[in-house]
Design an enzyme around this catalytic site. Structure first.
Site, short mmCIF file in Angstrom:
data_model
loop_
_atom_site.label_atom_id
_atom_site.label_comp_id
_atom_site.label_asym_id
_atom_site.label_seq_id
_atom_site.Cartn_x
_atom_site.Cartn_y
_atom_site.Cartn_z
N SER A 147 33.12 43.50 41.95
CA SER A 147 34.44 43.15 42.45
C SER A 147 34.45 43.47 43.94
CB SER A 147 35.49 44.01 41.72
OG SER A 147 36.72 44.00 42.42
N TYR A 160 39.30 51.69 37.96
CA TYR A 160 38.64 50.38 38.08
C TYR A 160 37.70 50.37 39.29
CZ TYR A 160 38.28 45.23 38.46
OH TYR A 160 37.82 43.94 38.55
N1 LIG Z 1 40.17 38.12 38.20
C1 LIG Z 1 39.90 38.77 39.30
O1 LIG Z 1 40.65 38.76 40.29
C2 LIG Z 1 38.62 39.54 39.40
C3 LIG Z 1 38.26 40.06 40.64
C4 LIG Z 1 37.11 40.79 40.75
C5 LIG Z 1 36.30 40.99 39.66
N2 LIG Z 1 36.69 40.49 38.45
C6 LIG Z 1 35.82 40.75 37.32
O2 LIG Z 1 35.51 39.56 36.64
C7 LIG Z 1 35.17 39.88 35.29
C8 LIG Z 1 35.90 38.95 34.35
O3 LIG Z 1 37.29 39.20 34.44
P1 LIG Z 1 38.37 38.04 34.34
O4 LIG Z 1 39.02 37.98 35.67
O5 LIG Z 1 37.79 36.83 33.77
O6 LIG Z 1 39.41 38.74 33.33
P2 LIG Z 1 39.90 38.33 31.87
O7 LIG Z 1 40.85 39.38 31.48
O8 LIG Z 1 40.36 36.90 31.91
O9 LIG Z 1 38.57 38.39 30.99
C9 LIG Z 1 38.00 39.59 30.59
C10 LIG Z 1 37.36 39.38 29.22
O10 LIG Z 1 36.67 40.58 28.85
C11 LIG Z 1 36.94 40.82 27.47
N3 LIG Z 1 36.73 42.23 27.15
C12 LIG Z 1 37.51 43.29 27.50
N4 LIG Z 1 37.00 44.42 27.00
C13 LIG Z 1 35.89 44.07 26.32
C14 LIG Z 1 34.93 44.80 25.57
N5 LIG Z 1 35.04 46.14 25.43
N6 LIG Z 1 33.90 44.14 25.02
C15 LIG Z 1 33.79 42.80 25.13
N7 LIG Z 1 34.68 42.04 25.82
C16 LIG Z 1 35.71 42.68 26.40
C17 LIG Z 1 38.36 40.37 27.28
O11 LIG Z 1 38.68 40.15 25.91
C18 LIG Z 1 38.41 39.11 28.12
O12 LIG Z 1 38.01 37.97 27.38
C19 LIG Z 1 35.50 41.37 35.12
O13 LIG Z 1 34.31 42.12 35.30
C20 LIG Z 1 36.44 41.64 36.28
O14 LIG Z 1 36.44 43.00 36.65
C21 LIG Z 1 37.82 39.76 38.30
#
Ligand SMILES: NC(=O)c1ccc[n+]([C@@H]2O[C@H](COP(=O)([O-])OP(=O)(O)OC[C@H]3O[C@@H](n4cnc5c(N)ncnc54)[C@H](O)[C@@H]3O)[C@@H](O)[C@H]2O)c1
Length: 259
Positions: A147, A160
């Site tokens: 991130s 986080y």
């Molecule tokens: N969306 C943003 O702005 C952003 C920014 C930086 C980094 N990220 C990173 O991107 C990645 C994906 O996030 P996203 O934005 O798609 O969020 P999201 O909430 O849409 O997806 C996250 C997914 O992870 C699953 N999950 C949660 N805990 C779990 C577990 N213990 N085992 C298996 N699956 C699990 C959830 O069910 C969900 O499907 C993450 O690592 C997040 O930190 C997102």
């Protein structure tokens, strides 16, 4: 992406994508399948991960799996399924994460531990079990979802940010240890992308509409990222076009960390 000699082609690649039921993980799964890869799509959200498979251009290229990335048995099981069902593992996308906003005083010990268990131990387990399989396959690419918080802190996001800082250093450690073994390891650092993980943090910052109004002040491109834009970086890191890239933090943040 096209260009003479530079077409991304993932035929022959077999990936595990964690957190595949939503947001960025769903977009990566769809992009990989469209590029010809086979994918084991793992999530705790069974309906969501089934929906991801349905949305793919070749649903038969996806094996859906219920699993919690903090559980060694579940992560090892995903790697085993890739090898048993698709014959090998070449690509591990450690993408699943949770975000429980709070400063260190208000964050409970349980929430801190759970955040580290999913966001950092989950990545550790993904590396631990994927790498031996990749070595059996003759090499591979580990892609860890970091991130901007791997690089910079934001208010009320302490556990986080701690977890994502750890993801970057774990990425670099793996990259160094396996640099000459054909296994590359990189970290993607997205800025603010339009997915559900941000909603609790947005509430702490005045609500999602307020965040969207303020966003141009801290994400210079002036809009939220789209999951597909992060999937494009994961497509590149999975492909042989990135064969000289290991140990890197690929920042896709609309300029946030350039400020
Ligand atoms: N969306 C943003 O702005 C952003 C920014 C930086 C980094 N990220 C990173 O991107 C990645 C994906 O996030 P996203 O934005 O798609 O969020 P999201 O909430 O849409 O997806 C996250 C997914 O992870 C699953 N999950 C949660 N805990 C779990 C577990 N213990 N085992 C298996 N699956 C699990 C959830 O069910 C969900 O499907 C993450 O690592 C997040 O930190 C997102």
């Amino acid at each position: 992406m096209t260009g003479e000699g530079y077409q991304i082609d993932l035929r022959g690649k077999v990936a595990v994508v964690t957190g595949a039921a939503s947001g960025i993980g769903r977009a990566i799964t769809r992009a990989y399948v469209a590029a010809g890869a086979k994918v084991v799509a793992l999530d705790i959200d069974d309906a969501g991960v089934r929906r991801t498979a349905e949305l793919c251009t070749a649903p038969g290229s996806v094996a859906v799996l219920h699993g919690d990335v903090s559980d060694p048995v579940d992560v090892a099981g995903a790697v085993a399924l890739a090898e048993d069902h698709f014959g090998a593992l070449t690509t591990m996308v450690n993408n699943a994460a949770i975000s429980i906003p709070g400063n260190v005083v208000e964050t409970s010990v349980e929430d801190f531990d759970r955040t580290l268990a999913v966001n950092l131990r989950g990545v550790f387990l993904g590396c631990k079990y994927a790498i031996p399989a990749m070595l059996r396959a003759g090499g591979g690419s580990v892609i860890n979802m970091g991130s901007v918080n791997s690089l910079i802190a934001e208010p009320v996001l302490s556990s986080y940010a701690a977890s994502k800082g750890g993801v970057l250093m774990l990425t670099r450690s793996v990259a160094r240890d396996y640099a000459t073994s054909g296994v590359r390891c990189n970290c993607i650092c997205p800025g603010w992308v339009d997915t559900p993980i941000n909603l609790a943090h947005a509430e702490r910052m005045g609500g999602i509409e307020q965040v969207r109004r303020d966003l141009p002040n801290w994400q210079p491109i002036g809009r939220e990222g789209r999951p597909e834009e992060i999937a494009a970086t994961a497509l590149f890191l999975a492909s042989d076009l990135s064969s000289f890239i290991t140990g890197s933090a690929l920042v896709a943040d609309g300029g946030m960390t350039a400020m």
